[in-house]
Design a protein around this motif. Structure first.
Motif, PDB file in Angstrom:
ATOM      1  N   LYS A  57     -50.152 -47.970 -18.843  1.00 48.14           N
ATOM      2  CA  LYS A  57     -49.819 -47.229 -17.377  1.00 48.14           C
ATOM      3  C   LYS A  57     -48.128 -46.694 -17.665  1.00 48.14           C
ATOM      4  O   LYS A  57     -47.819 -45.436 -17.139  1.00 48.14           O
ATOM      5  CB  LYS A  57     -49.803 -48.071 -16.430  1.00 48.14           C
ATOM      6  CG  LYS A  57     -51.362 -47.981 -15.763  1.00 48.14           C
ATOM      7  CD  LYS A  57     -51.343 -48.610 -14.479  1.00 48.14           C
ATOM      8  CE  LYS A  57     -52.681 -48.609 -13.899  1.00 48.14           C
ATOM      9  NZ  LYS A  57     -53.154 -49.791 -13.040  1.00 48.14           N
ATOM     10  N   ILE A  58     -47.375 -47.471 -18.195  1.00 50.82           N
ATOM     11  CA  ILE A  58     -45.771 -47.180 -18.582  1.00 50.82           C
ATOM     12  C   ILE A  58     -45.788 -47.027 -19.890  1.00 50.82           C
ATOM     13  O   ILE A  58     -46.136 -48.251 -20.673  1.00 50.82           O
ATOM     14  CB  ILE A  58     -44.957 -47.880 -17.918  1.00 50.82           C
ATOM     15  CG1 ILE A  58     -44.922 -47.704 -16.161  1.00 50.82           C
ATOM     16  CG2 ILE A  58     -43.470 -47.460 -18.161  1.00 50.82           C
ATOM     17  CD1 ILE A  58     -44.203 -48.689 -15.535  1.00 50.82           C
ATOM     18  N   HIS A  59     -45.634 -46.037 -20.738  1.00 57.50           N
ATOM     19  CA  HIS A  59     -45.322 -45.812 -22.222  1.00 57.50           C
ATOM     20  C   HIS A  59     -44.212 -45.023 -22.249  1.00 57.50           C
ATOM     21  O   HIS A  59     -44.192 -43.859 -22.277  1.00 57.50           O
ATOM     22  CB  HIS A  59     -46.470 -45.588 -22.773  1.00 57.50           C
ATOM     23  CG  HIS A  59     -46.316 -45.483 -24.341  1.00 57.50           C
ATOM     24  ND1 HIS A  59     -47.378 -45.392 -25.108  1.00 57.50           N
ATOM     25  CD2 HIS A  59     -45.465 -45.908 -25.163  1.00 57.50           C
ATOM     26  CE1 HIS A  59     -47.222 -45.466 -26.432  1.00 57.50           C
ATOM     27  NE2 HIS A  59     -46.031 -45.906 -26.378  1.00 57.50           N
ATOM     28  N   LEU A  60     -42.841 -45.569 -22.617  1.00 61.06           N
ATOM     29  CA  LEU A  60     -41.829 -45.192 -22.902  1.00 61.06           C
ATOM     30  C   LEU A  60     -41.406 -45.213 -24.309  1.00 61.06           C
ATOM     31  O   LEU A  60     -42.074 -46.035 -25.091  1.00 61.06           O
ATOM     32  CB  LEU A  60     -40.634 -45.459 -21.983  1.00 61.06           C
ATOM     33  CG  LEU A  60     -40.970 -45.441 -20.483  1.00 61.06           C
ATOM     34  CD1 LEU A  60     -39.890 -46.406 -19.727  1.00 61.06           C
ATOM     35  CD2 LEU A  60     -41.132 -43.977 -20.032  1.00 61.06           C
ATOM     36  N   LEU A  61     -40.742 -44.435 -24.945  1.00 58.21           N
ATOM     37  CA  LEU A  61     -39.923 -44.540 -26.141  1.00 58.21           C
ATOM     38  C   LEU A  61     -38.539 -44.547 -26.057  1.00 58.21           C
ATOM     39  O   LEU A  61     -37.909 -43.570 -25.443  1.00 58.21           O
ATOM     40  CB  LEU A  61     -40.605 -43.310 -27.170  1.00 58.21           C
ATOM     41  CG  LEU A  61     -42.039 -43.263 -27.391  1.00 58.21           C
ATOM     42  CD1 LEU A  61     -42.326 -41.658 -27.955  1.00 58.21           C
ATOM     43  CD2 LEU A  61     -42.532 -44.209 -28.318  1.00 58.21           C
ATOM     44  N   CYS A  62     -38.099 -45.357 -26.848  1.00 54.10           N
ATOM     45  CA  CYS A  62     -36.464 -45.442 -26.695  1.00 54.10           C
ATOM     46  C   CYS A  62     -36.117 -45.174 -28.071  1.00 54.10           C
ATOM     47  O   CYS A  62     -36.465 -45.915 -29.090  1.00 54.10           O
ATOM     48  CB  CYS A  62     -36.068 -46.688 -26.207  1.00 54.10           C
ATOM     49  SG  CYS A  62     -34.351 -47.205 -26.228  1.00 54.10           S
ATOM     50  N   VAL A  63     -35.292 -44.309 -28.482  1.00 56.58           N
ATOM     51  CA  VAL A  63     -34.588 -43.698 -29.836  1.00 56.58           C
ATOM     52  C   VAL A  63     -33.013 -43.934 -29.675  1.00 56.58           C
ATOM     53  O   VAL A  63     -32.550 -43.360 -28.752  1.00 56.58           O
ATOM     54  CB  VAL A  63     -35.183 -42.580 -30.035  1.00 56.58           C
ATOM     55  CG1 VAL A  63     -36.807 -42.448 -30.255  1.00 56.58           C
ATOM     56  CG2 VAL A  63     -34.680 -41.429 -29.171  1.00 56.58           C
ATOM     57  N   PRO A  64     -32.417 -44.345 -30.759  1.00 49.69           N
ATOM     58  CA  PRO A  64     -31.030 -44.128 -31.210  1.00 49.69           C
ATOM     59  C   PRO A  64     -30.849 -42.662 -31.354  1.00 49.69           C
ATOM     60  O   PRO A  64     -31.695 -42.117 -31.980  1.00 49.69           O
ATOM     61  CB  PRO A  64     -30.817 -44.959 -32.440  1.00 49.69           C
ATOM     62  CG  PRO A  64     -32.134 -45.088 -32.865  1.00 49.69           C
ATOM     63  CD  PRO A  64     -33.240 -45.040 -31.871  1.00 49.69           C
ATOM     64  N   LYS A  65     -29.995 -42.257 -30.957  1.00 53.27           N
ATOM     65  CA  LYS A  65     -29.633 -40.660 -31.314  1.00 53.27           C
ATOM     66  C   LYS A  65     -29.330 -40.596 -32.664  1.00 53.27           C
ATOM     67  O   LYS A  65     -29.515 -39.407 -33.271  1.00 53.27           O
ATOM     68  CB  LYS A  65     -28.488 -39.985 -30.639  1.00 53.27           C
ATOM     69  CG  LYS A  65     -28.870 -40.007 -29.063  1.00 53.27           C
ATOM     70  CD  LYS A  65     -28.020 -39.227 -27.986  1.00 53.27           C
ATOM     71  CE  LYS A  65     -28.540 -39.028 -26.920  1.00 53.27           C
ATOM     72  NZ  LYS A  65     -27.672 -38.323 -25.824  1.00 53.27           N
TER      73      LYS A  65
END
Ligand code: 5GP
Ligand code: ZN
Length: 111
Positions: free
Chosen positions: A36-44
């Motif tokens: 239901k919640i699917h986020l991606l966290c990336v370093p720049k």
């Protein structure tokens, strides 16, 4: 990196649904959500795997995890969430820019 989808998202050349951004990281919605919640966290900074961590990148990753913890309630994850980092072919890593999947918003199956 020119041919990297996530570098292009970070540069604003590919649109994304951003939920958090600062000078060293970006969190945005996965285009094909697996929860239901699917986020991606990336370093720049572009690098692909934890095998490429040096002291600077390790500290950056630490701050990224710290930030995810700080943001959990804002992101709707107060009931719990799963962090996943796929590494290499056997794990099904398709984008070779290190990213943390943030999954939640429901009870998650263990796969
Ligand atoms: P991986 O399989 O490499 O661990 O995860 C890559 C993730 O990136 C997948 O969950 C996929 O849905 C997501 N993704 C691929 N291309 C895009 C895109 O252009 N925009 C967004 N928001 N997510 C993407
Ligand atoms: Zn990249």
């Amino acid at each position: 990196m020119e041919n990297c989808i996530f570098c292009n998202i970070i540069a604003g050349e590919i649109p994304s649904a951003k939920v958090y951004e600062d000078e060293e990281m970006l969190i945005f919605k996965d285009i094909e959500p697996k929860a239901k919640i699917h986020l991606l966290c990336v370093p720049k900074e572009h690098f692909s795997t934890v095998a490429e961590l040096n002291d600077t990148r390790a500290a950056l990753l630490g701050r990224i995890f710290q930030k995810i913890g700080t943001l959990k309630d804002t992101l709707g994850l107060s009931e719990g969430y799963r962090l996943v980092i796929n590494q290499g072919e056997n794990a099904g890593q398709t984008v070779h820019h290190l990213h943390i999947h943030i999954l939640g918003g429901e009870t998650l199956p263990w796969e």
